[in-house]
Scaffold this motif. Structure first.
Motif, short mmCIF file in Angstrom:
data_model
loop_
_atom_site.label_atom_id
_atom_site.label_comp_id
_atom_site.label_asym_id
_atom_site.label_seq_id
_atom_site.Cartn_x
_atom_site.Cartn_y
_atom_site.Cartn_z
N CYS A 121 44.67 39.43 47.33
CA CYS A 121 45.87 38.86 47.07
C CYS A 121 46.38 39.73 46.08
O CYS A 121 45.91 39.83 44.93
N GLY A 122 47.85 40.03 46.13
CA GLY A 122 48.27 41.14 45.17
C GLY A 122 49.85 40.48 44.85
O GLY A 122 50.44 39.86 45.86
N GLY A 123 50.43 41.06 43.92
CA GLY A 123 51.68 40.87 43.51
C GLY A 123 52.10 40.53 42.12
O GLY A 123 51.51 40.97 41.19
N GLN A 124 53.17 39.81 41.77
CA GLN A 124 53.45 39.60 40.49
C GLN A 124 53.40 38.02 40.20
O GLN A 124 52.36 37.45 40.75
N MET A 127 52.21 35.21 42.65
CA MET A 127 51.01 35.24 43.08
C MET A 127 49.80 34.97 42.10
O MET A 127 48.72 34.29 42.10
N GLU A 128 50.23 35.19 40.82
CA GLU A 128 49.64 35.10 39.64
C GLU A 128 49.24 33.52 39.23
O GLU A 128 48.45 32.96 38.63
N SER A 184 44.43 31.88 41.60
CA SER A 184 45.70 31.84 42.28
C SER A 184 46.14 30.62 43.10
O SER A 184 45.38 30.54 44.22
N SER A 206 41.88 38.14 43.67
CA SER A 206 43.33 38.11 43.07
C SER A 206 43.55 39.44 42.21
O SER A 206 43.01 39.28 40.95
N GLU A 208 46.80 40.76 40.45
CA GLU A 208 48.30 40.64 40.09
C GLU A 208 48.56 40.63 38.91
O GLU A 208 47.63 40.48 37.85
N TRP A 217 51.84 49.60 42.20
CA TRP A 217 50.70 49.01 42.93
C TRP A 217 50.58 50.14 44.21
O TRP A 217 49.56 49.94 44.81
N TRP A 447 50.58 39.62 50.01
CA TRP A 447 51.40 40.15 48.92
C TRP A 447 52.53 39.39 48.58
O TRP A 447 53.21 39.14 49.52
N GLN A 449 55.63 39.54 45.95
CA GLN A 449 56.13 40.25 44.96
C GLN A 449 57.55 40.68 45.47
O GLN A 449 57.74 40.82 46.63
#
Length: 658
Positions: A121-124, A127-128, A184, A206, A208, A217, A447, A449
């Motif tokens: 899981c990624g992003g800003q 997601m955090e 997250s 996670s 992010e 990224w 994702w 973001q």
């Protein structure tokens, strides 16, 4: 906004602690003997039903043996001290012991390893956003215990060069009331739902960072394929090779901006130097200049120079490493004894600039800062420890008063940040937070973001497919299911149709996903908060991701998402919007009509009456001359009431009229 500021402050604090050492390779030296890479740790989950890649370090030229349960394999250690091995595929199960050893050295053994499904899981910041801050966190936490559900949070790491490993051993944790609060929220609720349906161990990673852009990224080779970003990627590479030279080059770029935008800039060059006499300048508190009680600055937006001094002993001057200035509104160029040491471009980001060796000396030293700001206070944006940080972490605070000189009024001006500067960096978060565990087996990626790219939908149309392809390459999974959370609702509601950067970004996300057979879009337009960019209702977002995963990643029968508009056709005096994936048909809550539809003639759009009928929405009387497009939910924070019988919201769209 309070929550947003709190999260931004925390992000700034994290940057404060990592500003200088963050831009280097991990320096930890592994113990003697074979070791696993730091992503492998007690309680980890590795991907089932596919060969299991493992790697680490050992004695150059030696051989290591790796064992997971009753499966084992050997590998040769390269001349660089790195080894890589592949264990046979295993079905879901565990717990197992994972060990690596070499002749004449003690083995490293990791315990409680599960074989199951792994999510990335990624992003800003959305997601955090943690479980502990989500809606119904109290009830969620109390009932969370599940030893078959694990997670790990990747530490923030901003790197100009590709990092071969995480800085320290990952902390995989079993989900429990004591641990789940730090997970997250979106990723946890997705994983929890799939854990209940799939009945296999699940682990989620996670990675992010709040406020960051998608460009941060993506790997350098991939990002270099975008012509407009190629020079920035090259500058990041230069920073990785020679930080001092890159900083000076960036200072020259910023100085050129001032020469082009401020006619007084040339005459102010002496103001940054050590020998300049600022005795005639006024004094100012260490606070935002609009709140400093100085009438001339009370409503000023533009350039202001700030100067102060710091007294250092010979030992302190030799040990000085970093200039700490806290957050500044908004753009700054900072100088130590006349030498440019760095500049920032985000008002909430804590400034921490490396000081070149030998630039400080015993006795009196001068720090000068040119600030362009004022819209959000101007200058020092909030209280913070300010001074010179020594090699041992000690902060020597500034001693002298801050003096100021008012410069040229400049409004609505913007100075591009250096391309290695979080949160607007290029490729550095891929280098530090994705590359160190690239190759780890994954079941899917999610994702969330786009807020930081909301004004650049055109670029995002290319960058999102680039990110998906890049991560699939990095994890050796060409068809890795990739799920995107569409931007939700945030901002001022509109009373008349108009332009919306958030709607444009949502459309870019939808188009990128629609072009990818292995991708899915989670529509969240109904669970936003127009007052808060961090809405707390994360449960539904995670469950909608799980719905996508159930169909795309797990091959279960069903519809992957909610209602999607397919086309708009003319039918006598009416326009008809045809939908797919409208489970049980369409319905409008709290009224017979669906709100949020618009017809557009050229650049002029008007709200339209819309009536759901089965799997279509009819716009009565809307087939007028010149109408060529129909839009829905086209606003930063639209109010919507169109859903299907499964309570899934209709997706925003813009379509031509056929």
């Amino acid at each position: 906004m309070a929550r947003r500021r709190a999260m931004q402050w925390l992000a700034g604090a994290a940057m404060l602690g990592a500003a200088v050492p963050a831009f280097g390779q991990a320096t930890a030296v592994p113990p003697t003997g074979a070791q696993f890479a730091n992503i492998f740790a007690d309680h980890a989950v590795v991907q089932r039903d596919r060969p299991i890649a493992v790697w680490g370090t050992g004695t150059p030229g030696g051989t290591v043996s790796v064992q997971l349960g009753d499966r084992w394999v050997s590998a040769k250690v390269g001349s660089d001290g790195n080894w890589r091995a592949t264990l046979p595929a295993m079905p879901a199960g565990g717990p197992y012991t994972l060990s690596v050893g070499s002749a004449g050295a003690a083995a490293q053994t990791l315990s409680d390893i599960m074989v199951g499904d792994v999510f990335l899981c990624g992003g800003q910041s959305n997601m955090e956003f943690k479980v502990s801050a989500s809606t119904n966190a109290w009830g969620t936490t109390r009932s969370s215990a599940d030893t078959g559900l694990r997670f790990v949070v990747i530490d923030d790491a901003n790197r100009p060069n590709v990092a071969r490993d995480l800085d320290k051993r990952a902390k995989w944790a079993q989900v429990s009331p004591e641990t789940v609060g730090d997970a997250s929220a979106v990723c946890y609720y997705m994983a929890r739902s799939l854990r209940q349906s799939e009945k296999v161990p699940i682990g989620f990673i996670s990675s992010e960072w709040g406020g960051t852009r998608i460009e941060s990224w993506i790997s350098a080779p991939a990002l270099s394929t975008v012509p407009d970003l190629r020079a920035g990627v090259a500058a990041v590479a230069q920073y990785g090779r020679d930080p001092a030279a890159a900083i000076l080059a960036d200072g020259e770029r910023r100085e050129a901006w001032w020469q082009a935008n401020d006619p007084a800039a040339t005459g102010q060059r002496a103001w940054r130097t050590e020998g300049f006499d600022d005795a005639a300048w006024g004094t100012i508190k260490e606070a935002a200049w609009r709140q400093a009680g100085i009438p001339a600055l009370a409503d000023f937006e533009g350039a202001v120079w700030l100067r102060t001094t710091i007294e250092l002993t010979p030992e302190q001057a030799a040990a000085a490493r970093t200039l700490r200035l806290g957050p500044i509104d908004k753009f700054d160029e900072s100088y130590v004894n006349g030498t440019y040491v760095g500049g920032g471009s985000i008002e909430w980001a804590w400034r921490g600039y490396a000081i070149p060796a030998g630039r400080l000396h015993a006795g009196r030293n001068v720090v000068a800062i040119r600030v362009l700001g004022g819209a959000n206070g101007g200058g020092f944006a909030s209280p913070a420890p300010r001074g010179v940080e020594l090699a041992d972490g000690t902060l020597v605070p500034f001693k002298g008063p801050w003096r100021y000189a008012k410069g040229t009024p400049l409004k609505d001006k913007w100075i591009a940040p250096p391309p290695w500067d979080t949160p607007n960096s290029l490729t550095t978060l891929y280098n530090g937070m994705i590359a160190p565990f690239a190759g780890y087996g994954l079941k899917l990626a999610a994702w969330y973001q786009g807020e930081s790219n909301a004004a650049e939908a055109g670029a995002y149309r290319r960058l999102l497919p680039l990110l998906m392809a890049d991560w699939r390459r990095a994890f050796d999974a060409p068809k890795l299911p990739f799920f995107v959370v569409q931007l939700t609702s945030y901002g001022k509601p509109m009373t008349t149709p108009g332009q919306s950067s958030w709607a444009e970004l949502r459309q870019a996300q939808a188009e990128a996903v629609a072009a990818d057979a292995d991708a899915g879009l989670a529509v969240t337009i109904d669970v936003g908060d127009r007052f808060d960019i961090h809405p707390t209702q994360k449960t539904l977002v995670g469950e909608r991701l799980a719905r996508l995963a159930s169909v795309i990643a797990y091959g279960k029968p069903g519809t992957r998402s909610g209602p999607e508009a397919v086309d708009v056709t003319r039918a006598g005096a009416d326009l008809v919007v045809r939908y797919r994936n409208a489970l049980g048909g369409l319905q409008s809550y709290s009224g017979a009509q669906a709100i949020g539809f618009e017809t557009c003639a050229g650049e002029t759009c008007s709200y339209a009456t819309a009536v759901p009928r089965g799997e279509t929405v009819v716009l009565p009387g809307a087939n007028r001359p010149g109408v060529t497009r129909v839009r829905y939910a086209w606003a930063d924070a639209p109010f919507v009431n169109l859903f299907d019988k499964a309570d899934l919201p209709a997706a925003p769209f813009v379509l031509p009229v056929k």
